[in-house]
Design a protein around this motif. Sequence first.
Motif, PDB file in Angstrom:
ATOM      1  N   GLN A   4       0.829  -1.193   0.000  1.00  0.00           N
ATOM      2  CA  GLN A   4       0.000   0.000   0.000  1.00  0.00           C
ATOM      3  C   GLN A   4       0.870   1.253   0.000  1.00  0.00           C
ATOM      4  OE1 GLN A   4      -3.042  -0.143   3.053  1.00  0.00           O
ATOM      5  NE2 GLN A   4      -3.605  -2.265   2.562  1.00  0.00           N
ATOM      6  N   THR A 158      -4.614  -1.923 -10.539  1.00  0.00           N
ATOM      7  CA  THR A 158      -4.371  -0.938  -9.483  1.00  0.00           C
ATOM      8  C   THR A 158      -4.673   0.498  -9.888  1.00  0.00           C
ATOM      9  OG1 THR A 158      -2.043  -0.816 -10.145  1.00  0.00           O
ATOM     10  CG2 THR A 158      -2.594  -2.364  -8.396  1.00  0.00           C
ATOM     11  N   HIS A 550     -10.467  -7.321  -6.366  1.00  0.00           N
ATOM     12  CA  HIS A 550      -9.601  -7.160  -5.183  1.00  0.00           C
ATOM     13  C   HIS A 550     -10.133  -7.980  -4.007  1.00  0.00           C
ATOM     14  CE1 HIS A 550      -6.453  -4.258  -6.200  1.00  0.00           C
ATOM     15  NE2 HIS A 550      -7.324  -3.742  -7.066  1.00  0.00           N
ATOM     16  N   LEU A 554      -7.783 -10.797  -2.209  1.00  0.00           N
ATOM     17  CA  LEU A 554      -7.516 -10.807  -0.772  1.00  0.00           C
ATOM     18  C   LEU A 554      -7.919 -12.117  -0.121  1.00  0.00           C
ATOM     19  CD1 LEU A 554      -8.649  -7.170   0.144  1.00  0.00           C
ATOM     20  CD2 LEU A 554      -6.311  -8.036  -0.108  1.00  0.00           C
ATOM     21  N   GLY A 563      -2.319  -4.643  -2.834  1.00  0.00           N
ATOM     22  CA  GLY A 563      -3.566  -4.324  -2.153  1.00  0.00           C
ATOM     23  C   GLY A 563      -3.896  -2.848  -2.152  1.00  0.00           C
ATOM     24  N   ALA A 614     -12.237  -5.478   4.253  1.00  0.00           N
ATOM     25  CA  ALA A 614     -10.903  -6.038   3.998  1.00  0.00           C
ATOM     26  C   ALA A 614     -10.012  -5.992   5.225  1.00  0.00           C
ATOM     27  CB  ALA A 614     -10.238  -5.295   2.848  1.00  0.00           C
ATOM     28  N   LEU A 618      -6.726  -3.634   2.150  1.00  0.00           N
ATOM     29  CA  LEU A 618      -6.980  -2.937   0.892  1.00  0.00           C
ATOM     30  C   LEU A 618      -6.997  -1.439   1.132  1.00  0.00           C
ATOM     31  CD1 LEU A 618      -7.730  -3.028  -2.132  1.00  0.00           C
ATOM     32  CD2 LEU A 618     -10.138  -3.159  -1.434  1.00  0.00           C
TER      33      LEU A 618
END
Length: 658
Positions: A4, A158, A550, A554, A563, A614, A618
């Motif tokens: 991230q 992304t 996503h 995950l 993520g 999440a 995320l």
Amino acid sequence: MFFQIRAIVLWPRNPEFKPRRLLFDLGKVNVISGASRTGKSAVIPIIDYCLGSSTCSIPVNTIRKYCEWFGVVVATDQGDKLLARREPGAQRSTDDMFLMEADRITEVPLRIVKNTNADTVKRLLDDLAGLSKLDFTGGDDSAGFDGRPSFRDLAAFTFQPQNIVANPDVLFFKANTYEHREKLRKIFPYVLGAVTPALMAKQFELGRTRQELRRKERELKDAQQVSARWLADLMVKFSEAQELGLTSKLEQQPTRGQMIELLEEVVARTDLTLSVSTSTISDALRELSGLDTEEREVSRELTTLRHRLEEMNRMSSGVDQYEAAIGLQRGRLKLSSWLVAHTDGAADCPMCGSHTDSAKRKLEVLSARLQEVEAEAGVDKEVPAAFDRELQRVTAEVGQATERLRSVQIRKRALSGRSKEASERQFAAKKAERFVGNLESALDLHRSLGSDSDLIDEVARLRETVQRLEAELREQDVDSRKRRALLAVNTHAGRLLPFLDVENADDPISLEISDLTIKVRGAERDDYLSEIGSGSNWLSYHLAMLLALHQFYLAQPSSPVPGFMVLDQPSQVYFPKRVVTRPDEEVEEPLFRDEDIDAVRKAFEVMGQVVLKAEGKLQLIVLDHASRDVWGDIPGVVGLREWRDGVKLVPMKWLNEA
């Protein structure tokens, strides 16, 4: 994959200013809200460029003019990493990069210099994602669409820039270009978990084993063909040996091993001339056989004598050369005796008459050397008489042996002319000798060609390995795994659609990998995304499918997809966009209607719900015109300081003081 964005960093060209940092919350929806022309749309290109993009898409003019380096701080399972890349100037990109790693990066250097390059950073990102080192053809060095999956391929999941976030024709980042679209189709089964690194390793092993099996099968086929020819040739050799009388005839057909054994005995024998004779051989033939034996003996004797004669002639020539060398030395040193004879007591040097010890000593040395040479020459160096007698004897014996050999050959020719039988037998003997010579080399070749049992065992082992790997791959059933993964993604997307601003929210949707788009299954017909109208529908389907992907990633034990996701201007479908504005014209902020605010709010609420569910795995970054009044109180959504009233990506003081 936990990956991230913790911060975006800009380094000014003017060293008097400190770097500009944009800090983001992990595991949240981070909103950068602001007016037009504040630099929001540069965030995606900056992140993409720092993560190894082949080209720099950061807008020119203000941002690239006043920034020397661009960087991102990413949080990973292995700690924080600062990835910075130099502004490329007139080039499309540059490989100059800066890398800093720590458990937690809270401060960044004021000035940085290159300490790595883009290729090294790409390999680092590939390792962080845990991507397979094998390509999709079962090797490790293919390029193009079949090349190994890379971190750069995962950017499709992304980023959602302005031209993609609500595009009816393009669903994924850069999928509007042929090369990116084809590579995305190739890696989709991999990112869905239908094709795992272990499965790729098995596919590679299967491909390699199949190739080895085909090669060994060709070798075995050739060996078997050679073996058939070899057996036929062996039988011909054995039959010919019987005809020449070199081996006895057998009542039954011998086996291959018996034939080889009998032929090897023929090769080992030395009495071939006698073996071709029979008990009924004529007197002429016996005499011819004896002459053959005598001829061989005389030939061997003559060869020995000629070799000895050559050695003795070389020795005699060496003695003459030695005597000539001694005579030459003696002639050269004769001058010393003449010089000694012309010296007197008054002078030591016969040439200049001077008295010097060195001249006298040198003259004495020359004189002594002359005496040594003359003494050596005076010794009797002549070759002893015994040598001459031996030379004469050997010469005479060579002549005698030559005459004997000539006599034997004359007798053989005369006898062969008188006796037809003797001539035929002589030819048979020569033929037998030639046959045995050929047979010896043929047996060596047959032994090597006939031993193919090891090759047969190896082919059987390879076939067994191929069958085992094929069975293991069938058990994996990639197509079924892919269908199950897509079903899970479609289910996630279907659960999100009712909360978004979309028509017919209850119609099932499906992700079409082959076309890289969304299909909506209606009651009467199925429609692709490009066949459906309304920008709100396009935005809703984009959001639902990307968030669903996503969610699926995950849920996997080890997905390589980062993520985080960045969306640029998702609310653009709810207000008109000014295509052309003058440089000095003030840009008006869009005015939202109540129903537009509700639609935009729905989008933020869905993003907040997905992020909260999440549990920190995320992160979303949204770049939008919508102010905090629209999304400010939604759970899971946080905002940076709004970029209005002079607040921009590049600080105003950089522009004013530059």
